[in-house]
Design a protein around this motif. Structure first.
Motif, mmCIF file in Angstrom:
data_model
loop_
_atom_site.group_PDB
_atom_site.id
_atom_site.type_symbol
_atom_site.label_atom_id
_atom_site.label_comp_id
_atom_site.label_asym_id
_atom_site.label_seq_id
_atom_site.Cartn_x
_atom_site.Cartn_y
_atom_site.Cartn_z
ATOM 1 N N UNK A 224 0.847 -1.193 0.000
ATOM 2 C CA UNK A 224 0.000 0.000 0.000
ATOM 3 C C UNK A 224 0.882 1.242 0.000
ATOM 4 N N UNK A 254 2.703 10.993 17.155
ATOM 5 C CA UNK A 254 1.659 11.021 18.177
ATOM 6 C C UNK A 254 1.208 9.593 18.472
ATOM 7 N N UNK A 255 0.777 9.399 19.699
ATOM 8 C CA UNK A 255 0.296 8.067 20.070
ATOM 9 C C UNK A 255 -1.097 7.904 19.485
ATOM 10 N N UNK A 257 -4.538 5.643 19.222
ATOM 11 C CA UNK A 257 -5.343 4.563 19.802
ATOM 12 C C UNK A 257 -6.227 3.990 18.701
ATOM 13 N N UNK A 258 -6.115 2.693 18.497
ATOM 14 C CA UNK A 258 -6.960 2.057 17.496
ATOM 15 C C UNK A 258 -8.298 1.677 18.151
ATOM 16 N N UNK A 259 -9.262 1.302 17.308
ATOM 17 C CA UNK A 259 -10.575 0.972 17.863
ATOM 18 C C UNK A 259 -10.619 -0.452 18.443
ATOM 19 N N UNK A 274 -2.176 10.077 11.269
ATOM 20 C CA UNK A 274 -3.165 9.123 11.797
ATOM 21 C C UNK A 274 -3.944 8.437 10.670
ATOM 22 N N UNK A 275 -4.227 9.194 9.618
ATOM 23 C CA UNK A 275 -4.992 8.607 8.517
ATOM 24 C C UNK A 275 -4.246 7.404 7.911
ATOM 25 N N UNK A 278 -4.630 4.339 10.085
ATOM 26 C CA UNK A 278 -5.927 3.663 9.951
ATOM 27 C C UNK A 278 -6.073 3.033 8.559
ATOM 28 N N UNK A 279 -5.432 3.637 7.574
ATOM 29 C CA UNK A 279 -5.497 3.110 6.204
ATOM 30 C C UNK A 279 -4.765 1.768 6.106
ATOM 31 N N UNK A 281 -3.536 -0.105 8.861
ATOM 32 C CA UNK A 281 -3.990 -1.055 9.897
ATOM 33 C C UNK A 281 -5.507 -1.191 9.843
ATOM 34 N N UNK A 282 -5.974 -1.919 8.865
ATOM 35 C CA UNK A 282 -7.411 -2.195 8.785
ATOM 36 C C UNK A 282 -7.755 -3.174 9.899
ATOM 37 N N UNK A 283 -9.039 -3.323 10.241
ATOM 38 C CA UNK A 283 -9.399 -4.303 11.278
ATOM 39 C C UNK A 283 -8.832 -5.685 10.964
ATOM 40 N N UNK A 284 -8.831 -6.028 9.663
ATOM 41 C CA UNK A 284 -8.306 -7.339 9.273
ATOM 42 C C UNK A 284 -6.797 -7.423 9.507
ATOM 43 N N UNK A 286 -5.079 -5.757 11.680
ATOM 44 C CA UNK A 286 -4.824 -5.827 13.127
ATOM 45 C C UNK A 286 -5.042 -7.257 13.636
ATOM 46 N N UNK B 43 -11.273 14.779 6.827
ATOM 47 C CA UNK B 43 -10.644 13.638 6.154
ATOM 48 C C UNK B 43 -11.695 12.810 5.410
ATOM 49 N N UNK B 130 -10.929 2.093 0.687
ATOM 50 C CA UNK B 130 -10.091 1.793 1.860
ATOM 51 C C UNK B 130 -9.796 3.087 2.623
ATOM 52 N N UNK B 131 -9.577 4.165 1.863
ATOM 53 C CA UNK B 131 -9.312 5.454 2.515
ATOM 54 C C UNK B 131 -10.557 5.947 3.256
ATOM 55 N N UNK B 134 -10.774 4.096 6.388
ATOM 56 C CA UNK B 134 -9.768 4.582 7.334
ATOM 57 C C UNK B 134 -10.248 5.879 7.987
ATOM 58 N N UNK B 137 -13.129 5.140 10.392
ATOM 59 C CA UNK B 137 -12.681 4.491 11.632
ATOM 60 C C UNK B 137 -11.935 5.483 12.518
ATOM 61 N N UNK B 138 -11.154 6.333 11.879
ATOM 62 C CA UNK B 138 -10.416 7.343 12.645
ATOM 63 C C UNK B 138 -11.397 8.317 13.298
ATOM 64 N N UNK B 141 -13.128 6.515 16.140
ATOM 65 C CA UNK B 141 -12.228 6.298 17.287
ATOM 66 C C UNK B 141 -12.097 7.586 18.088
ATOM 67 N N UNK B 179 -13.568 -6.599 4.515
ATOM 68 C CA UNK B 179 -12.474 -6.181 3.647
ATOM 69 C C UNK B 179 -13.048 -5.828 2.280
#
Lengths: 359, 184
Positions: A224, A254-255, A257-259, A274-275, A278-279, A281-284, A286, B43, B130-131, B134, B137-138, B141, B179
């Motif tokens: 990716x 920055x730290x 936190x994932x969901x 951060x984007x 998340x882009x 590290x998808x839930x899958x 992770x 975003x 996917x974006x 993301x 989800x961001x 969160x 996915x």
């Protein structure tokens, strides 16, 4: 062009600056591979064993040849041990006779043992055996799994490559050897044993060594494209480092936190964007990282930077090292080598790095 | 002034300083959380715009193969600044429907499905989606973090004084929780 320079102008015999300590016993003096900018351009000077050399010998012949070398090295070591003991006893006896004090000869036993161990580890016969073993067992096994494989036991991933990830403290001692690169499912990767330590002397003059990392460092081509860089470190790893800071010109991490609370419990995530985190590290993904974590022993470190994935596995292991006092068994050693490189297959397979939808 | 009075005054002053420090710290923390939500919100806007652009290009490609059916794949989707979360969700759903229609058309026109342009755009759409995931989800969160602070005592006191209320999540369609898969 200088003979020691490869096509990219990197000297093949460059020593990793190791200050202020002596080289570790049982470590081949480290030579650096070229700085890794792209996995697609691996080290040119790494030497592969000519395939015909392996193919023309039968497994039994290889085993016999390696066994001969091993026995020769063991004999040499035994001889050194016997001579060392005789010299020690002679000197010890003379000292005892002269001083009448047993303390000095007993204290000298530690030094004598250390000297014998060091000599036993640097003898030519042992190096010859290890080199032949890696050429004929390790490389041959790697070739059965990977394509475009190149292996060099004396080279390693350069310190600057790991330092540039900004993901961990670098200490003042760096060793790296058993470097190899290749392709698995058309994914370029590099791997090397890496040891990073910090040695300091306290006010009493005592020297202390803290090991920051001891294991394997892998670099994979990532599927990716993303902005910035970020790192995922297992919480049990205590030597991670955040990029940027008060006096740093680099963008501060920055730290994040994932969901996924379970993921947050196992890993800490730091990043500049951060984007991107998340882009990638998808839930899958992770879930897959958690799965890898449950399958691989040791602390895991991931760094996503410049569209490369760096993975550190801190397991205290040194890959592909034959045991001198154990008889060579090609079949058994091939299985062992395959198990040792299993992590590469897991990273590519479980993280689906071969998925080219995003390229 | 007696010593005990001075001690009491010092204690009171220390307590006030601690409370003030905590108040300022908590207030800043809440402000940062709100800023993060706003960033994540914009975003989502960027990602939705990218998806819209990709779909528009896809419609142009489809037009070339399915001229007589072009009106069926046009749907009015308005993207503007300052849309509420609900409006964004609606726009996203409309784009899902549009994408679905395009996929149905592609099934009916094999030459469209096998065209290089179509496949490149499909890959782009997968990446754009996917974006969006993301960003969503961001956003969620960050909303979750703010909402937790708002309902937790004593942070809730500061949040109440600042007039903050719980934010709405950007819900994902069930299909989007998986996915992104695409049949090329």
């Amino acid at each position: 062009m200088n003979n020691n320079q490869n096509l990219n102008g990197v000297t093949g015999n460059q020593q990793v600056p190791v200050q202020p300590t002596q080289p570790m016993p049982q470590q081949v003096p480290v030579q650096q591979a070229q700085p890794v900018q792209q996995v697609q351009q691996p080290v040119q000077q790494a030497q592969a064993v000519p395939p015909q050399q392996v193919q023309t010998q039968t497994s039994d012949q290889i085993q016999q040849e390696l066994e001969n070398l091993r026995v020769k090295a063991v004999k040499k070591q035994n001889m050194i041990i016997v001579i060392g003991i005789i010299i020690y006893l002679t000197i010890g006896f003379l000292v005892f006779q002269k001083t009448g004090d047993i303390t000095l000869p007993l204290f000298g036993a530690f030094f004598a043992t250390a000297i014998i161990v060091i000599i036993c580890n640097v003898i030519k016969e042992k190096t010859q055996f290890i080199k032949a073993y890696k050429d004929k067992v390790v490389v041959a096994t790697l070739k059965t799994i990977f394509t475009d494989i190149h292996f060099d036991m004396e080279k390693g991933i350069p310190e600057s490559v790991i330092a540039n990830t900004d993901m961990m403290m670098m200490g003042n001692i760096y060793y790296s050897n058993d470097y190899f690169y290749g392709k698995y499912k058309d994914i370029q990767f590099q791997c090397s044993d890496v040891t990073i330590q910090y040695e300091y002397t306290d006010s009493d003059g005592d020297t202390h060594t803290t090991t920051y990392f001891d294991g394997q460092w892998y670099i994979f081509e990532f599927n990716k494209q993303f902005k910035g860089s970020f790192q995922v470190c297992e919480k049990s790893f205590h030597y991670s480092k955040r990029q940027g800071g008060l006096f740093s010109k680099k963008e501060k991490d920055e730290k994040i936190e994932m969901e996924d609370q379970e993921f947050n419990k196992q890993f800490k995530v730091f990043g500049t964007d951060a984007h991107s985190v998340f882009y990638v590290l998808t839930p899958q993904t992770m879930e897959r990282i958690k799965s890898i974590n449950s399958q691989i022993k040791g602390d895991l470190l991931f760094c996503f930077k410049d569209n490369l994935l760096h993975v550190g596995v801190y397991n205290g292991k040194d890959l592909f090292e034959p045991r001198l006092r154990k008889k060579v068994d090609i079949e058994r050693d091939t299985v062992t080598t395959k198990n040792e490189i299993n992590a590469i297959l897991q990273f590519v397979d479980i993280l689906h790095l071969d998925n080219d939808l995003f390229k | 002034m007696s010593t005990s009075t001075i001690i009491i005054l010092i204690v009171v002053a220390v307590v006030i300083v601690i409370i003030l420090g905590w108040f300022i710290g908590t207030s800043n923390k809440l402000n940062r959380a709100v800023v993060k939500i706003d960033e994540a919100d914009s975003d989502i806007d960027v990602a939705l715009t990218k998806r819209y652009d990709a779909l528009t290009k896809m419609v142009d490609v489809v037009k070339g193969y399915a001229k007589h059916e072009k009106e069926t794949i046009f749907e009015v989707i308005n993207l503007r600044k300052g849309m509420s979360v609900q409006e964004k969700q609606d726009a996203s759903k409309k784009m899902d429907a549009m994408q679905g229609q395009i996929n149905v058309l592609a099934e009916a026109y094999p030459e469209l499905k096998s065209s290089e342009n179509y496949n490149t755009l499909q890959k782009t759409i997968v990446d754009v989606e996917e974006h969006i995931q993301a960003s969503r989800r961001m956003f969620n969160a960050n909303v979750s973090m703010l909402n937790q602070m708002i309902v937790s005592f004593p942070t809730s006191i500061v949040a109440g004084m600042k007039g903050l209320s719980k934010k709405e999540f950007f819900e994902a369609d069930d299909i989007k929780k998986e996915d992104v898969k695409i049949d090329l």
